[in-house]
Design an enzyme around this catalytic site. Structure first.
Site, PDB file in Angstrom:
ATOM      1  N   PHE A   8      36.302  37.870 -13.735  1.00  0.00           N
ATOM      2  CA  PHE A   8      36.574  36.914 -12.706  1.00  0.00           C
ATOM      3  C   PHE A   8      36.927  35.685 -13.827  1.00  0.00           C
ATOM      4  O   PHE A   8      36.590  35.363 -14.859  1.00  0.00           O
ATOM      5  CB  PHE A   8      35.204  36.684 -12.203  1.00  0.00           C
ATOM      6  CG  PHE A   8      35.195  35.202 -11.351  1.00  0.00           C
ATOM      7  CD1 PHE A   8      35.195  35.370 -10.249  1.00  0.00           C
ATOM      8  CD2 PHE A   8      34.989  34.110 -12.093  1.00  0.00           C
ATOM      9  CE1 PHE A   8      35.505  34.257  -9.400  1.00  0.00           C
ATOM     10  CE2 PHE A   8      34.876  32.877 -11.404  1.00  0.00           C
ATOM     11  CZ  PHE A   8      35.183  33.052  -9.932  1.00  0.00           C
ATOM     12  N   ASP A  23      38.228  34.811 -22.400  1.00  0.00           N
ATOM     13  CA  ASP A  23      37.575  33.937 -21.376  1.00  0.00           C
ATOM     14  C   ASP A  23      36.104  33.821 -21.765  1.00  0.00           C
ATOM     15  O   ASP A  23      35.400  34.832 -21.479  1.00  0.00           O
ATOM     16  CB  ASP A  23      37.756  34.282 -20.010  1.00  0.00           C
ATOM     17  CG  ASP A  23      37.103  33.489 -18.683  1.00  0.00           C
ATOM     18  OD1 ASP A  23      36.293  32.877 -19.098  1.00  0.00           O
ATOM     19  OD2 ASP A  23      37.510  33.557 -17.666  1.00  0.00           O
ATOM     20  N   LYS A  55      31.518  25.724 -18.169  1.00  0.00           N
ATOM     21  CA  LYS A  55      30.102  25.743 -18.032  1.00  0.00           C
ATOM     22  C   LYS A  55      29.145  25.022 -19.088  1.00  0.00           C
ATOM     23  O   LYS A  55      28.914  23.992 -18.859  1.00  0.00           O
ATOM     24  CB  LYS A  55      29.765  27.273 -17.911  1.00  0.00           C
ATOM     25  CG  LYS A  55      30.439  27.882 -16.522  1.00  0.00           C
ATOM     26  CD  LYS A  55      29.724  29.037 -16.111  1.00  0.00           C
ATOM     27  CE  LYS A  55      30.660  29.685 -14.903  1.00  0.00           C
ATOM     28  NZ  LYS A  55      30.193  29.105 -13.619  1.00  0.00           N
TER      29      LYS A  55
END
Length: 395
Positions: free
Chosen positions: A138, A223, A252
């Site tokens: 993702f 990532d 995040k």
């Protein structure tokens, strides 16, 4: 307005892009949050790995307050002192030499994709544009990022997708080498797959991938949107595996709750971007940069990484007791630091809903994987409470 009235107004005016749980959170401190009706919850979702030092950490709040009184926003047409300080802090604590700031993980990954393509085209020729990513990955919901994502459920309805991506099984370095063509420019991976269910590769996987990238002159993009800023017990997850990437993306936890993303890279790779090639109006503005500096300094300076490792070991130990209680339900327990999962053999959403009713916020991903991403400041007593709730609701 109390909860029910707010929910009704939310349903009326907001687009339905989320299946929201029927609670309205109003206040947070540390791992605790309270809804508008006064009910208390322990937050083991942590804003989906965002509230890395807890809700409203005093260091972050004070930094935001000070900066808000001085300067909220100016254009990136000018130099911004907090942004420069944040870039220095990130680079001196990682492999990187240059930083680019944006607003989210998806945007950071978009920037990484653009940079990798431009660098490869300039260095190796116009046909070098493909990127190999992993199945079950993702990388975000913008068009390039969702195409990079190796899950059809996120892509359905948005075709035609952006060309130039090839997918291979996660954890299989040989599959990456087998997928390389004359068009390949980069390999893009999560060190640990988050939305895919806290899937942790073998210890030598990333080392083999690094060797393959070096052999074929490919960039390695990691990532670390979910794994970065201490989530796995190291500041960055790549540190566990004895390698460095060419490009790393963050978001995040970076802002401790403020919306900021970052792409970090080397001096050489960064040279492919020149003025006008890429930009972000709000990226790294004074307010979010101040929040990120406070967050990062807190993670680095307050013994939080050691505490994360200690609590990560403890939560795995306690989750093992859930397996002892319900051996017929539990498929696996896995994690690194405070990035942990309890995989069960049935739909996990009813368990999530029952936990919420009993004051524990948890997450379910991939349908049957209960995921725990609490603030790194979580204590043993909080974990004990979570386990007691799980024991009650899984029966």
């Amino acid at each position: 307005m109390k909860g029910r009235a707010i929910i009704e107004e939310s349903d009326r005016y907001l687009m339905r892009t989320y299946d929201r749980f029927p609670i309205v959170l109003k206040k947070g401190r540390g791992i605790k949050v309270w809804d508008v009706d006064g009910k208390e919850y322990l937050d083991f979702t942590g804003g989906i790995a965002v509230n890395i030092v807890g809700h409203c950490h005093p260091n972050v709040v004070r930094a935001i307050q000070r900066q808000a009184e001085q300067l909220l926003h100016v254009s990136n047409l000018y130099h911004i002192e907090p942004q420069t300080s944040l870039a220095r802090l990130l680079c001196t604590n990682s492999f990187a030499e240059k930083a680019f700031f944006c607003n989210s993980g998806a945007e950071a990954n978009e920037a990484a994709i653009k940079l990798a393509r431009k660098y490869a085209k300039e260095c190796y020729g116009a046909d070098r544009f493909e990127i190999i990513t992993a199945l079950n990955s993702f990388h975000g919901r913008t068009l390039a990022a969702v195409t990079a994502t190796g899950q059809e459920k996120f892509q359905k309805g948005f075709e035609p997708l952006m060309p130039g991506f090839r997918y291979v099984p996660f954890g299989d370095a040989d599959a990456i080498e087998g997928a390389i063509t004359k068009n390949t420019s980069a390999v893009m991976l999560e060190p640990i797959q988050g939305e895919g269910g806290i899937i942790i590769p073998g210890e030598d996987y990333l080392k083999k991938v690094r060797e393959i990238c070096d052999k074929h002159k490919l960039l390695l993009i990691l990532d670390e949107v979910q794994t970065g800023i201490g989530r796995t017990g190291r500041l960055f997850a790549y540190e566990h595996y004895g390698i460095t990437p060419d490009i790393m993306t963050l978001a995040k936890g970076l802002g401790g709750g403020a919306p900021i993303g970052a792409m970090l890279t080397t001096e050489e790779v960064s040279s492919a971007f020149r003025p006008g090639n890429h930009a972000s109006t709000f990226g790294g503005n004074p307010l979010v940069s101040a929040a990120a500096i406070a967050t990062l300094e807190t993670v680095l300076g307050d013994g939080i990484l050691d505490h994360c490792n200690k609590m990560g070991t403890y939560i795995i130990k306690r989750l093992a007791q859930i397996r002892d209680y319900y051996p017929e339900q539990v498929v696996d327990i896995r994690g690194k630091g405070l990035f942990t999962a309890l995989e069960i053999n049935r739909d996990g959403m009813p368990v999530v809903k029952r936990c919420i009713e009993r004051g524990a916020l948890i997450n379910c991903t991939a349908g049957n994987i209960l995921r725990f991403m609490p603030p790194l400041t979580v204590e043993e007593g909080d974990i004990d409470h979570l386990v007691s709730v799980l024991k009650r609701v899984m029966g």
